[in-house]
Design a protein around this motif. Sequence first.
Motif, short mmCIF file in Angstrom:
data_model
loop_
_atom_site.label_atom_id
_atom_site.label_comp_id
_atom_site.label_asym_id
_atom_site.label_seq_id
_atom_site.Cartn_x
_atom_site.Cartn_y
_atom_site.Cartn_z
N VAL A 84 30.09 -30.14 85.91
CA VAL A 84 29.71 -28.83 85.38
C VAL A 84 29.31 -29.01 83.92
CG1 VAL A 84 30.51 -26.49 84.93
CG2 VAL A 84 31.31 -27.72 86.95
N ARG A 85 28.19 -28.42 83.53
CA ARG A 85 27.66 -28.62 82.17
C ARG A 85 28.67 -28.31 81.07
NH1 ARG A 85 23.33 -30.99 82.35
NH2 ARG A 85 21.73 -30.44 83.80
N LYS A 86 29.47 -27.28 81.26
CA LYS A 86 30.46 -26.90 80.24
C LYS A 86 31.52 -27.98 80.05
CE LYS A 86 29.98 -22.01 81.18
NZ LYS A 86 30.62 -20.80 81.70
N LYS A 87 31.70 -28.83 81.05
CA LYS A 87 32.75 -29.86 80.98
C LYS A 87 32.20 -31.24 80.59
CE LYS A 87 35.81 -27.52 84.15
NZ LYS A 87 36.63 -27.61 85.34
N LEU A 88 30.91 -31.33 80.32
CA LEU A 88 30.35 -32.62 79.90
C LEU A 88 30.90 -32.98 78.53
CD1 LEU A 88 26.55 -32.52 80.81
CD2 LEU A 88 28.28 -34.06 81.69
N PRO A 89 31.26 -34.23 78.32
CA PRO A 89 31.75 -34.64 77.00
C PRO A 89 30.63 -34.54 75.96
CG PRO A 89 31.87 -36.47 78.57
CD PRO A 89 31.30 -35.30 79.29
N ALA A 90 31.00 -34.14 74.78
CA ALA A 90 30.02 -34.08 73.68
C ALA A 90 29.62 -35.50 73.29
CB ALA A 90 30.62 -33.35 72.50
N LEU A 91 28.37 -35.66 73.01
CA LEU A 91 27.88 -36.98 72.60
C LEU A 91 28.09 -37.18 71.11
CD1 LEU A 91 24.54 -37.05 74.62
CD2 LEU A 91 26.66 -38.24 75.15
N PRO A 92 28.38 -38.39 70.70
CA PRO A 92 28.56 -38.67 69.26
C PRO A 92 27.28 -38.37 68.48
CG PRO A 92 29.29 -40.53 70.60
CD PRO A 92 28.61 -39.57 71.53
N ASP A 93 27.41 -38.02 67.21
CA ASP A 93 26.26 -37.69 66.38
C ASP A 93 25.25 -38.82 66.31
OD1 ASP A 93 27.15 -35.14 65.86
OD2 ASP A 93 28.21 -35.74 64.02
N ALA A 94 25.74 -40.06 66.28
CA ALA A 94 24.81 -41.22 66.19
C ALA A 94 23.91 -41.27 67.44
CB ALA A 94 25.61 -42.50 66.07
N VAL A 95 24.47 -40.91 68.59
CA VAL A 95 23.67 -40.91 69.82
C VAL A 95 22.72 -39.71 69.83
CG1 VAL A 95 23.78 -40.72 72.34
CG2 VAL A 95 25.45 -42.14 71.12
N LEU A 96 23.21 -38.55 69.41
CA LEU A 96 22.38 -37.34 69.36
C LEU A 96 21.14 -37.51 68.51
CD1 LEU A 96 25.04 -34.50 69.20
CD2 LEU A 96 23.53 -35.06 71.10
N GLN A 97 21.27 -38.25 67.43
CA GLN A 97 20.12 -38.48 66.54
C GLN A 97 18.99 -39.21 67.27
OE1 GLN A 97 21.73 -40.58 63.21
NE2 GLN A 97 22.44 -38.72 62.19
N HIS A 98 19.34 -40.03 68.25
CA HIS A 98 18.33 -40.77 68.98
C HIS A 98 17.77 -39.99 70.18
CE1 HIS A 98 18.91 -44.45 66.74
NE2 HIS A 98 20.22 -44.32 66.88
N LEU A 99 18.43 -38.91 70.54
CA LEU A 99 18.02 -38.15 71.72
C LEU A 99 17.13 -36.96 71.40
CD1 LEU A 99 21.32 -38.07 73.79
CD2 LEU A 99 19.36 -39.61 74.02
N THR A 100 16.96 -36.64 70.16
CA THR A 100 16.14 -35.49 69.79
C THR A 100 14.97 -35.97 68.92
OG1 THR A 100 17.55 -35.06 67.89
CG2 THR A 100 18.05 -33.86 69.90
N TYR A 101 13.97 -35.13 68.87
CA TYR A 101 12.82 -35.43 68.01
C TYR A 101 13.03 -34.76 66.67
CZ TYR A 101 10.70 -36.61 72.48
OH TYR A 101 10.43 -37.14 73.72
N GLY A 102 12.75 -35.47 65.61
CA GLY A 102 12.79 -34.83 64.31
C GLY A 102 13.82 -35.28 63.41
#
Length: 102
Positions: A84-102
Amino acid sequence: QSALFIILYRNYPLFQTSFQIIDALIETDHLLSTWRHEHLTMVRRMIGMRVGTGNTSGAGYLEGAAQQHFIFKDLAGLSTFLIVRKKLPALPDAVLQHLTYG
């Protein structure tokens, strides 16, 4: 594991294309399975249980083949692991930086 990660976090822009490819492969396997089933139904109507082409057992052979042959069986099984989307673990900031544009 990579495909599961992509499916779980498909809302990130970087995974959109990869998710669409995985989804298309699963759909292709489903359509091929549907075609095999329809072919089996047609063979049963046309020749019944008589010997098929290449001296196979006809409908019996096709029935076994339809249940056995899947091209992307591992991908189709990934839905077993969905969370369930609400239960997905949050991704670390270092990983998030690579998953988004900008």
